[in-house]
Design an enzyme around this catalytic site. Structure first.
Site, short mmCIF file in Angstrom:
data_model
loop_
_atom_site.label_atom_id
_atom_site.label_comp_id
_atom_site.label_asym_id
_atom_site.label_seq_id
_atom_site.Cartn_x
_atom_site.Cartn_y
_atom_site.Cartn_z
CG HIS A 1 -1.80 1.19 1.31
ND1 HIS A 1 -1.98 1.91 2.46
CD2 HIS A 1 -2.56 1.80 0.37
CE1 HIS A 1 -2.82 2.91 2.23
NE2 HIS A 1 -3.18 2.86 0.96
CG ASN B 1 -1.69 8.62 -4.31
OD1 ASN B 1 -0.82 8.16 -5.03
ND2 ASN B 1 -2.92 8.16 -4.28
#
Length: 163
Positions: free
Chosen positions: A2, A5
């Site tokens: 994971h 951003n």
């Protein structure tokens, strides 16, 4: 894996281990994460993993704080910036991410994990999204926005502006 951003700027990667994850694959994921310049942390397959499991309920608590009238939008955000060292306050962040996105995450967790007390959907968040106030992407949420530029708080009674 994971990533966060924007990927090119954020150093953290959560490496998730499920019941079916081969230990060799898990270790290879950690090695690869390090080889691309990221910091890898291990986490079980749990809702939100580490960061979002801690972050999103805290956004809900900030919303509830304002919903109850315990503090203004600006004071909540200033408190977390200057008292907890966060780069932006939780309501600023919720607006930036999108109030619809925040609602979707929380509602999904409440629906799938109804016995988890950390997962709650503030009524004011539902109302804001229903009214089309999605934060940055719509130009209004807890703050007014012009593109990516955050302006003052959307509430007329909130006369303090977070830094």
């Amino acid at each position: 894996l994971h990533f966060f951003n924007p990927v090119q700027l954020m150093k953290l990667t959560e490496v998730i281990r499920t019941d079916d994850t081969d230990p060799k694959v898990f270790e290879l994921c950690h090695e690869w994460t390090k080889s691309v310049g990221k910091v890898g942390v291990s986490c079980a397959d749990t809702p939100g993993f580490i960061v979002n499991r801690l972050l999103v309920p805290s956004l809900a608590q900030a919303i509830l704080f304002v919903e109850r009238g315990d503090a203004t939008v600006g004071d909540v955000d200033l408190s977390m910036q200057f008292g907890a060292g966060h780069p932006m306050g939780p309501l600023h962040l919720a607006d930036y991410v999108g109030l619809d996105t925040t609602l979707s995450i929380l509602q999904g967790w409440v629906d799938n994990f109804p016995d988890e007390p950390a997962f709650i959907v503030p009524e004011s968040l539902k109302a804001m999204v229903a009214a089309g106030h999605l934060g940055r992407k719509s130009g209004q949420g807890f703050y007014h926005w012009e593109g990516d530029k955050r302006l003052g708080p959307a509430s007329e009674s909130d006369d303090k502006v977070a830094a």
